[in-house]
Scaffold this active site. Sequence first.
Site, PDB file in Angstrom:
ATOM      1  N   PHE A 101       0.852  -1.182   0.000  1.00  0.00           N
ATOM      2  CA  PHE A 101       0.000   0.000   0.000  1.00  0.00           C
ATOM      3  C   PHE A 101       0.883   1.226   0.000  1.00  0.00           C
ATOM      4  CE2 PHE A 101      -4.325   1.466   0.590  1.00  0.00           C
ATOM      5  CZ  PHE A 101      -5.042   0.347   0.202  1.00  0.00           C
TER       6      PHE A 101
ATOM      7  N   GLN B 210      -7.431  15.051   3.008  1.00  0.00           N
ATOM      8  CA  GLN B 210      -6.801  14.182   2.024  1.00  0.00           C
ATOM      9  C   GLN B 210      -7.673  14.027   0.782  1.00  0.00           C
ATOM     10  OE1 GLN B 210      -6.144   9.660   2.588  1.00  0.00           O
ATOM     11  NE2 GLN B 210      -4.129  10.610   2.628  1.00  0.00           N
TER      12      GLN B 210
ATOM     13  N   HIS C 128      -8.042  11.728  -2.274  1.00  0.00           N
ATOM     14  CA  HIS C 128      -7.587  10.419  -2.743  1.00  0.00           C
ATOM     15  C   HIS C 128      -7.435  10.478  -4.251  1.00  0.00           C
ATOM     16  CE1 HIS C 128      -7.361   6.183  -3.578  1.00  0.00           C
ATOM     17  NE2 HIS C 128      -7.327   5.907  -2.301  1.00  0.00           N
TER      18      HIS C 128
ATOM     19  N   LEU D 245     -14.842   5.896  -4.745  1.00  0.00           N
ATOM     20  CA  LEU D 245     -13.441   5.524  -4.623  1.00  0.00           C
ATOM     21  C   LEU D 245     -13.072   4.230  -5.328  1.00  0.00           C
ATOM     22  CD1 LEU D 245     -11.006   6.676  -2.947  1.00  0.00           C
ATOM     23  CD2 LEU D 245     -11.310   4.635  -1.569  1.00  0.00           C
TER      24      LEU D 245
ATOM     25  N   GLU E 127      -6.633   2.350  -3.454  1.00  0.00           N
ATOM     26  CA  GLU E 127      -5.217   2.296  -3.760  1.00  0.00           C
ATOM     27  C   GLU E 127      -4.750   0.854  -3.930  1.00  0.00           C
ATOM     28  OE1 GLU E 127      -3.261   5.231  -1.319  1.00  0.00           O
ATOM     29  OE2 GLU E 127      -1.773   3.697  -0.890  1.00  0.00           O
TER      30      GLU E 127
ATOM     31  N   ARG F 271      -0.586   9.679  -1.039  1.00  0.00           N
ATOM     32  CA  ARG F 271      -1.741  10.173  -1.781  1.00  0.00           C
ATOM     33  C   ARG F 271      -1.648  11.637  -2.162  1.00  0.00           C
ATOM     34  NH1 ARG F 271      -6.203   6.860   1.731  1.00  0.00           N
ATOM     35  NH2 ARG F 271      -5.608   4.886   0.776  1.00  0.00           N
TER      36      ARG F 271
ATOM     37  N   HIS G  95     -11.440  12.838   0.589  1.00  0.00           N
ATOM     38  CA  HIS G  95     -11.494  11.486   1.120  1.00  0.00           C
ATOM     39  C   HIS G  95     -11.431  11.409   2.647  1.00  0.00           C
ATOM     40  CE1 HIS G  95     -11.064   7.211   0.995  1.00  0.00           C
ATOM     41  NE2 HIS G  95      -9.859   7.210   1.520  1.00  0.00           N
TER      42      HIS G  95
ATOM     43  N   ARG H  15      -2.545  11.267   5.713  1.00  0.00           N
ATOM     44  CA  ARG H  15      -2.671   9.916   6.229  1.00  0.00           C
ATOM     45  C   ARG H  15      -2.226   8.895   5.201  1.00  0.00           C
ATOM     46  NH1 ARG H  15      -6.515   5.835   5.605  1.00  0.00           N
ATOM     47  NH2 ARG H  15      -8.004   7.135   4.476  1.00  0.00           N
TER      48      ARG H  15
HETATM   49  C1  FAD Z   1     -14.441   4.851   0.207  1.00  0.00           C
HETATM   50  C2  FAD Z   1     -13.483   4.813   1.369  1.00  0.00           C
HETATM   51  C3  FAD Z   1     -12.500   3.828   1.407  1.00  0.00           C
HETATM   52  C4  FAD Z   1     -11.600   3.791   2.484  1.00  0.00           C
HETATM   53  N1  FAD Z   1     -10.655   2.789   2.515  1.00  0.00           N
HETATM   54  C5  FAD Z   1      -9.821   2.719   3.573  1.00  0.00           C
HETATM   55  C6  FAD Z   1      -8.865   1.667   3.680  1.00  0.00           C
HETATM   56  O1  FAD Z   1      -8.773   0.790   2.805  1.00  0.00           O
HETATM   57  N2  FAD Z   1      -8.059   1.625   4.763  1.00  0.00           N
HETATM   58  C7  FAD Z   1      -8.142   2.564   5.748  1.00  0.00           C
HETATM   59  O2  FAD Z   1      -7.407   2.456   6.707  1.00  0.00           O
HETATM   60  N3  FAD Z   1      -9.053   3.547   5.690  1.00  0.00           N
HETATM   61  C8  FAD Z   1      -9.891   3.651   4.640  1.00  0.00           C
HETATM   62  N4  FAD Z   1     -10.809   4.667   4.578  1.00  0.00           N
HETATM   63  C9  FAD Z   1     -10.958   5.561   5.727  1.00  0.00           C
HETATM   64  C10 FAD Z   1     -11.736   4.878   6.829  1.00  0.00           C
HETATM   65  O3  FAD Z   1     -12.651   3.977   6.272  1.00  0.00           O
HETATM   66  C11 FAD Z   1     -12.508   5.850   7.692  1.00  0.00           C
HETATM   67  O4  FAD Z   1     -11.697   6.902   8.060  1.00  0.00           O
HETATM   68  C12 FAD Z   1     -13.003   5.152   8.949  1.00  0.00           C
HETATM   69  O5  FAD Z   1     -13.737   4.015   8.608  1.00  0.00           O
HETATM   70  C13 FAD Z   1     -13.822   6.073   9.816  1.00  0.00           C
HETATM   71  O6  FAD Z   1     -14.409   5.321  10.856  1.00  0.00           O
HETATM   72  P1  FAD Z   1     -15.202   6.008  12.033  1.00  0.00           P
HETATM   73  O7  FAD Z   1     -15.642   4.939  12.933  1.00  0.00           O
HETATM   74  O8  FAD Z   1     -14.392   7.101  12.577  1.00  0.00           O
HETATM   75  O9  FAD Z   1     -16.453   6.709  11.306  1.00  0.00           O
HETATM   76  P2  FAD Z   1     -17.692   6.099  10.480  1.00  0.00           P
HETATM   77  O10 FAD Z   1     -17.528   4.682  10.130  1.00  0.00           O
HETATM   78  O11 FAD Z   1     -17.960   7.072   9.400  1.00  0.00           O
HETATM   79  O12 FAD Z   1     -18.870   6.143  11.522  1.00  0.00           O
HETATM   80  C14 FAD Z   1     -19.446   7.328  11.959  1.00  0.00           C
HETATM   81  C15 FAD Z   1     -20.600   6.980  12.845  1.00  0.00           C
HETATM   82  O13 FAD Z   1     -21.052   8.144  13.501  1.00  0.00           O
HETATM   83  C16 FAD Z   1     -22.428   8.231  13.429  1.00  0.00           C
HETATM   84  N5  FAD Z   1     -22.792   9.642  13.499  1.00  0.00           N
HETATM   85  C17 FAD Z   1     -22.327  10.663  12.743  1.00  0.00           C
HETATM   86  N6  FAD Z   1     -22.890  11.814  13.115  1.00  0.00           N
HETATM   87  C18 FAD Z   1     -23.723  11.525  14.143  1.00  0.00           C
HETATM   88  C19 FAD Z   1     -24.588  12.292  14.960  1.00  0.00           C
HETATM   89  N7  FAD Z   1     -24.741  13.600  14.785  1.00  0.00           N
HETATM   90  N8  FAD Z   1     -25.286  11.664  15.916  1.00  0.00           N
HETATM   91  C20 FAD Z   1     -25.170  10.330  16.088  1.00  0.00           C
HETATM   92  N9  FAD Z   1     -24.369   9.569  15.346  1.00  0.00           N
HETATM   93  C21 FAD Z   1     -23.653  10.155  14.388  1.00  0.00           C
HETATM   94  C22 FAD Z   1     -22.817   7.530  12.147  1.00  0.00           C
HETATM   95  O14 FAD Z   1     -24.124   7.038  12.245  1.00  0.00           O
HETATM   96  C23 FAD Z   1     -21.799   6.410  12.112  1.00  0.00           C
HETATM   97  O15 FAD Z   1     -22.290   5.313  12.841  1.00  0.00           O
HETATM   98  C24 FAD Z   1     -11.701   4.730   3.506  1.00  0.00           C
HETATM   99  C25 FAD Z   1     -12.686   5.715   3.464  1.00  0.00           C
HETATM  100  C26 FAD Z   1     -13.562   5.780   2.392  1.00  0.00           C
HETATM  101  C27 FAD Z   1     -14.578   6.861   2.352  1.00  0.00           C
END
Ligand code: FAD
Lengths: 254, 589
Positions: free
Chosen positions: B116, B243, B245, B255, B258, B289, B356, B397
């Site tokens: 990666f 970031q 992407h 997306l 990568e 990236r 991203h 990142r």
């Molecule tokens: C398309 C894509 C591909 C990616 N691929 C990779 C990868 O291969 N490897 C890697 O390391 N990272 C990757 N990333 C980044 C990574 O996936 C995310 O940064 C990470 O999953 C974020 O997780 P989280 O738990 O912080 O947030 P999220 O999974 O976004 O969860 C947010 C949560 O908060 C809740 N929420 C939001 N606002 C409120 C509110 N006001 N009240 C109550 N609940 C709320 C939502 O309901 C949700 O449950 C990728 C991101 C994207 C977009």
Amino acid sequence: MTALADAPEAATDMGEIPSFEVTMRLERYDPDVENPQARWEEFTLTMHGTDRVLDALHKIKWDQDGSLAFRRSCAHGICGSDAMRINGKNRLACKTLLKDLDTSKPITVEPIKGLPVKKDLIVDMEPFFASYREVMPFLITTGNQPSAERLQSAEQRARFDDTTKCILCAACTTSCPVFWTDGQYFGPAAIVNAHRFIFDSRDEGGTQRLQILNDKEGVWRCRTTFNCSEACPRGIEVTKAIAEVKRAIVTRTF
Amino acid sequence: MQTHTYDVVIVGAGGAGMRAALESSGRARTAVVSKLYPTRSHTGAAQGGMCAALANVEEDNWEWHTFDTVKGGDYLVDQDAAEVMAKEAIDAVLDLERMGLPFNRTPEGKIDQRRFGGHTRNHGEAPVRRSCYAADRTGHMILQTLYQQCVKQDVEFFNEFYVFDVILTGDPATDDDVRAAGVVAYELATGEIHVIRAKSIVFATGGAGKVYKTTSNAHTLTGDGMAVAYRRGIPLEDMEFFQFHPTGLAGLGILLSEAARGEGAILRNAAGERFMERYAPTIKDLAPRDIVARSMANEVREGRGAGPNKDYVLLDLTHLEPAHIDAKLPDITEFARTYLGVEPYTEPVPVYPTAHYAMGGIPTNITTQVLRNNTDVVPGLFAAGEVACVSVHGSNRLGTNSLLDINVFGKRAGIAAAEYAATAELVELPEAPQADIEAELVRIRAGAGTENVAAIRKALQESMDLNAQVFRTEDSLIQALKDITALRDRYGRVGVSDRGTSYNTELVEAIELGFLIDLAEVVVVGALARKESRGGHFREDFPDRDDAEFMLHTMAYPTQPGDGVADSTVRLDYKPVVVTRYQPMERKY
Ligand SMILES: Cc1cc2nc3c(=O)[nH]c(=O)nc-3n(C[C@H](O)[C@H](O)[C@H](O)COP(=O)(O)OP(=O)(O)OC[C@H]3O[C@@H](n4cnc5c(N)ncnc54)[C@H](O)[C@@H]3O)c2cc1C
Ligand code: SF4
Ligand code: FES
């Protein structure tokens, strides 16, 4: 230096994106009025060749009628929020391109069937998740945790790959005629998620799960109508998974 | 209105929130409040993988991983935090495997690993196989596995509850005894307000990609947690670092991981040239990236873009075996087919950078406690995941480091929150804690406002794409700030057509838009003040990194309109970077 020699033909020419008129015929339901009743409403829109049904719904909501209610999040078929009945078939709105439908006629969009409608295209998902929870959808093991990972061969991993793809969108379960008439039936999605563990070489809860699925509301209610496999936006062979679970109950091999 | 009381309340049910819940629910009375059903969270969209120096396929160790993270982040990473993450990565992956996550396997049956961007052996010598993965659906598998474990542990969820405010006992800027007392949530199904009291509150609400128009982020990623905390006086750290992407589907932003380049795909311009050879001669297409995204944007700017408008470049997989593509990249190649009608076996895929990941967020220390200034924490308030800034990602990142971040710091947050709750008393609620948000909801739902939510949001996103994307200048940022100020004014007159209380999704979109406006301003003001280029932040008028002036974290605080930087509502301060092992060097690949 540059690798011109092994380069493919340059630039696929995508050209101008054509636009067209489309009529969306939506089933509406507003619980906040007196004597709420479902009704049809039509909206006419100008859309483009790459637009999806979700784009059309957004266009209605954002430009014409903000009260239209539907769920969506990822907009590319991985979160499972927006299963709906589009021209009579269960699909994800974000994965259904308008150009793949017959736009010479109104496109009908209704909520998925068999779950209580709450508002417009939003249904109550609780009964669906309750069935899912009943099949013990988690890895069950006994004894001490290994100090590193559990080993699993690529073949063992491949055995249940198909059913790991499920995004719990409910398209399958709510396309099933048995589920429509008997809301107690676990439904295909729950069986898919049981399959995911029954055939995982690391899991030791198979017998328990098969007992649950052998119940009168379990796998035997399935009449193999294949609606579920057709509906699945992840391309999971749902009917095949159900058949494998049935076979495992009879033969106790998995 | 209803009131509930818990020991720990976790806001958000993505990877970070559920990982925290698994730790805390066994130790303390815990509720998870989420605006989406847990399995709808955007963690499920993550594709490529989660890295850890397991050394399953080749030599590797956590120290190399730490170095790559620090260098990848252009030295704005807090090195103590990066070290914690790289060390705990190994257990984080093994934890998931033991919970049942179906990783791809090596011939020996161990967890397989692949390359990666930015992950190297021995401090940059060559790419290393560090990313653990499950095809190109690693995030999906993580989200499902964590939810499965939550079902097993009978974790209590409030689904489709929107947290719109956090209750603090005082002003974090001036009140040394400030404590967190709970959150105010809006129930989508009924429109009812819920005050949820707790000893510990964990924010895990994910990112804010919807500040931009072209993004890989979900419609629901509107930075709620960041904005809610900020409005109550908690600073936001390093928000100007966003970031982009490299490989979003052109025009759509969806997306393509990568991992495609990790498996051998190549970026080409209209002439078919592998242009990354010019920008990063050593690791080429697998450079970090920010570098790849800028190189792509530069190819387009200099007229070497592909397509009828020459506005994208091409991701070429045609030299890869179809069977290999199907085994390793099934989902993303299907995206290309479904959404662009392109067959990746035989045709290169049109791609362009897409917004991203938010490197910045709510500042925390390595135990995930929220900071209210450079040094002091707010007892009882925690944050983890994309909403937080620890800072392990610095100004850029590395791929696969976020799925890692949410697992490592999600776990830490769950433990820390439960431990704090075991020793602390519940804090008295202030008078009518729901009053502010209630008034705002009434203003929008029942007021006379006529400004349209979607129109304001579109204008905001378009201005951000135009003025604060891959390339930034003083002029473009000042334009963005002007636009934001005008849009904020219009937002003051926003109204909705849905006046109902059940499932009023228009109303929640309006509140989310308010969050986006606040965050866009913080991004732009931070970018304006940072007169250097570093990681994801590139100023054409200041193209070099300036360690003497700017090797500092930005800390943005809300202030009165007109009192902030360039007449904004944002006041800025700076925080030193934690440097342990690695002195800043030029970042070359
Ligand atoms: C398309 C894509 C591909 C990616 N691929 C990779 C990868 O291969 N490897 C890697 O390391 N990272 C990757 N990333 C980044 C990574 O996936 C995310 O940064 C990470 O999953 C974020 O997780 P989280 O738990 O912080 O947030 P999220 O999974 O976004 O969860 C947010 C949560 O908060 C809740 N929420 C939001 N606002 C409120 C509110 N006001 N009240 C109550 N609940 C709320 C939502 O309901 C949700 O449950 C990728 C991101 C994207 C977009
Ligand atoms: S099996 Fe397919 S249709 Fe059924 S819930 Fe899962 S993803 Fe949806
Ligand atoms: S919006 Fe996520 S699946 Fe359609």
